[in-house]
Enzyme design. Sequence first.
Site, mmCIF file in Angstrom:
data_model
loop_
_atom_site.group_PDB
_atom_site.id
_atom_site.type_symbol
_atom_site.label_atom_id
_atom_site.label_comp_id
_atom_site.label_asym_id
_atom_site.label_seq_id
_atom_site.Cartn_x
_atom_site.Cartn_y
_atom_site.Cartn_z
ATOM 1 N N ASP A 262 0.845 -1.023 -0.099
ATOM 2 C CA ASP A 262 -0.290 0.149 0.081
ATOM 3 C C ASP A 262 1.041 1.127 -0.067
ATOM 4 O O ASP A 262 1.783 1.581 0.932
ATOM 5 C CB ASP A 262 -0.790 0.012 1.084
ATOM 6 N N TYR B 5 3.064 10.136 -0.354
ATOM 7 C CA TYR B 5 4.059 9.244 0.651
ATOM 8 C C TYR B 5 5.341 9.665 0.387
ATOM 9 O O TYR B 5 6.136 9.403 -0.735
ATOM 10 C CB TYR B 5 3.862 7.891 0.678
ATOM 11 N N SER C 175 -10.552 6.225 0.232
ATOM 12 C CA SER C 175 -10.033 6.098 1.538
ATOM 13 C C SER C 175 -10.599 7.335 2.391
ATOM 14 O O SER C 175 -10.731 8.305 1.827
ATOM 15 C CB SER C 175 -8.405 6.233 1.447
ATOM 16 N N GLN D 287 -10.573 1.993 2.124
ATOM 17 C CA GLN D 287 -9.404 1.780 3.274
ATOM 18 C C GLN D 287 -9.743 3.103 4.237
ATOM 19 O O GLN D 287 -9.432 4.246 3.911
ATOM 20 C CB GLN D 287 -8.102 2.100 2.664
ATOM 21 N N SER E 187 -3.841 1.754 10.152
ATOM 22 C CA SER E 187 -3.682 1.993 11.577
ATOM 23 C C SER E 187 -4.376 1.207 12.543
ATOM 24 O O SER E 187 -4.978 1.417 13.298
ATOM 25 C CB SER E 187 -4.006 3.471 11.814
ATOM 26 N N PRO E 188 -4.055 -0.282 12.103
ATOM 27 C CA PRO E 188 -4.308 -1.202 12.999
ATOM 28 C C PRO E 188 -4.108 -1.291 14.460
ATOM 29 O O PRO E 188 -4.737 -1.860 15.161
ATOM 30 C CB PRO E 188 -4.190 -2.469 12.300
ATOM 31 N N LEU E 189 -2.899 -0.574 14.467
ATOM 32 C CA LEU E 189 -2.425 -0.464 16.105
ATOM 33 C C LEU E 189 -2.341 0.974 16.555
ATOM 34 O O LEU E 189 -2.017 1.321 17.468
ATOM 35 C CB LEU E 189 -0.864 -0.941 16.028
ATOM 36 N N ALA E 190 -3.440 2.029 15.891
ATOM 37 C CA ALA E 190 -3.734 3.051 16.328
ATOM 38 C C ALA E 190 -2.151 3.834 16.587
ATOM 39 O O ALA E 190 -1.809 4.427 17.725
ATOM 40 C CB ALA E 190 -4.278 3.112 17.750
#
Length: 308
Positions: A48, A53, A152, A172, A201-204
């Site tokens: 991704d 970026y 997104s 997303q 951001s699955p782990l914040a």
Amino acid sequence: MRITRLILGCGNFGGVGSAPAFFGKGESRDEAFVLMDAAWEAGIRTFDTADAYGGGRSETWIGDWLRTKGADVRDSIVLSTKTFNPMGEGEDRGLAPARVKRQLESSLQRLGVERVDMVLTHAWDDDVPIAETAGALDELVADGKVGAYGLSNVDGAQLRDALAAGAFGWVQNSYSLLDREPEQEVLPLCAERGLGFTPFSPLAGGWLTGKYRRGEEAPPGSRMTTRPEPYLHLRDEAVYRGLDGLAAAAAERGVSPAALAIAWLLADPRVTGVVVGPRRPDQLEPPLAALGVELGEDERDALTGLFG
Ligand SMILES: NC(=O)c1ccc[n+]([C@@H]2O[C@H](COP(=O)([O-])OP(=O)(O)OC[C@H]3O[C@@H](n4cnc5c(N)ncnc54)[C@H](OP(=O)(O)O)[C@@H]3O)[C@@H](O)[C@H]2O)c1
């Protein structure tokens, strides 16, 4: 589309996401190569990225890395990119059709490919009717330059508008135990309409690893020392209590809190794949461990309940 359940987030290559203030920072080209090698070795086949970026560095380095590999690797990696944000301080932004097409051409050049599998609108553009953006994306699909497209950072109303206007097939959004907003409208809508959903951001931002503790300084070099603004609201006793519960549940299972937090996402049938953001190969361990954690509905609900 062959999306792997873990997707390598390349948002830290040469920057911290799309913020011009961080262009040239983040992971170096060498570090990015090491991460891509590690991801490939671990079986992660979806990358991704976004045009902005690292001010273009992320796509450029992915392209450089792909060129060092044989056809077996190049043909197996599913590339997903995005557009909306400016490529530098003061440059243009948005989803006007001409800009979307121009940016996609520049993404193909940086990535060194003739086609990307997926393009996402990186943010909603209030100034451009979404049907016009969809028209440009349809042309790119028809030209064989894009496999599929999606959105997104959208809310439920925006997603409904987009679905009425074009063939958006993916969403997303941020989603984790500490950010459950998509449960309100977006996730149910994705399920109802058969869209893929790939949370970021699955782990914040690292909070769900348990590395940030009440009353303690953030570890040197961690995101809370470099770009804390999006996460300042998490310095809250209720969050710390939830993290204590997550740590206890993880210890009981013999996995890390980060692995359990990602397993919580993977256990939702509406989640197609999770965009992870490791900074070093060892940070890939929790997502890989998560693939082996099976959570029943009750166990998942119990984890959800830890965070209210
Ligand atoms: N569509 C969008 O608007 C959007 C927005 C954000 C992200 N994304 C995508 O999603 C990807 C992941 O997002 P994210 O970076 O916010 O994900 P995240 O998993 O919530 O946070 C990643 C951060 O957590 C820390 N971390 C990760 N694994 C760790 C571990 N095992 N132990 C300790 N700390 C760990 C690292 O921070 P430290 O710096 O503290 O080491 C890392 O930078 C990005 O690369 C990007 O591709 C998309």
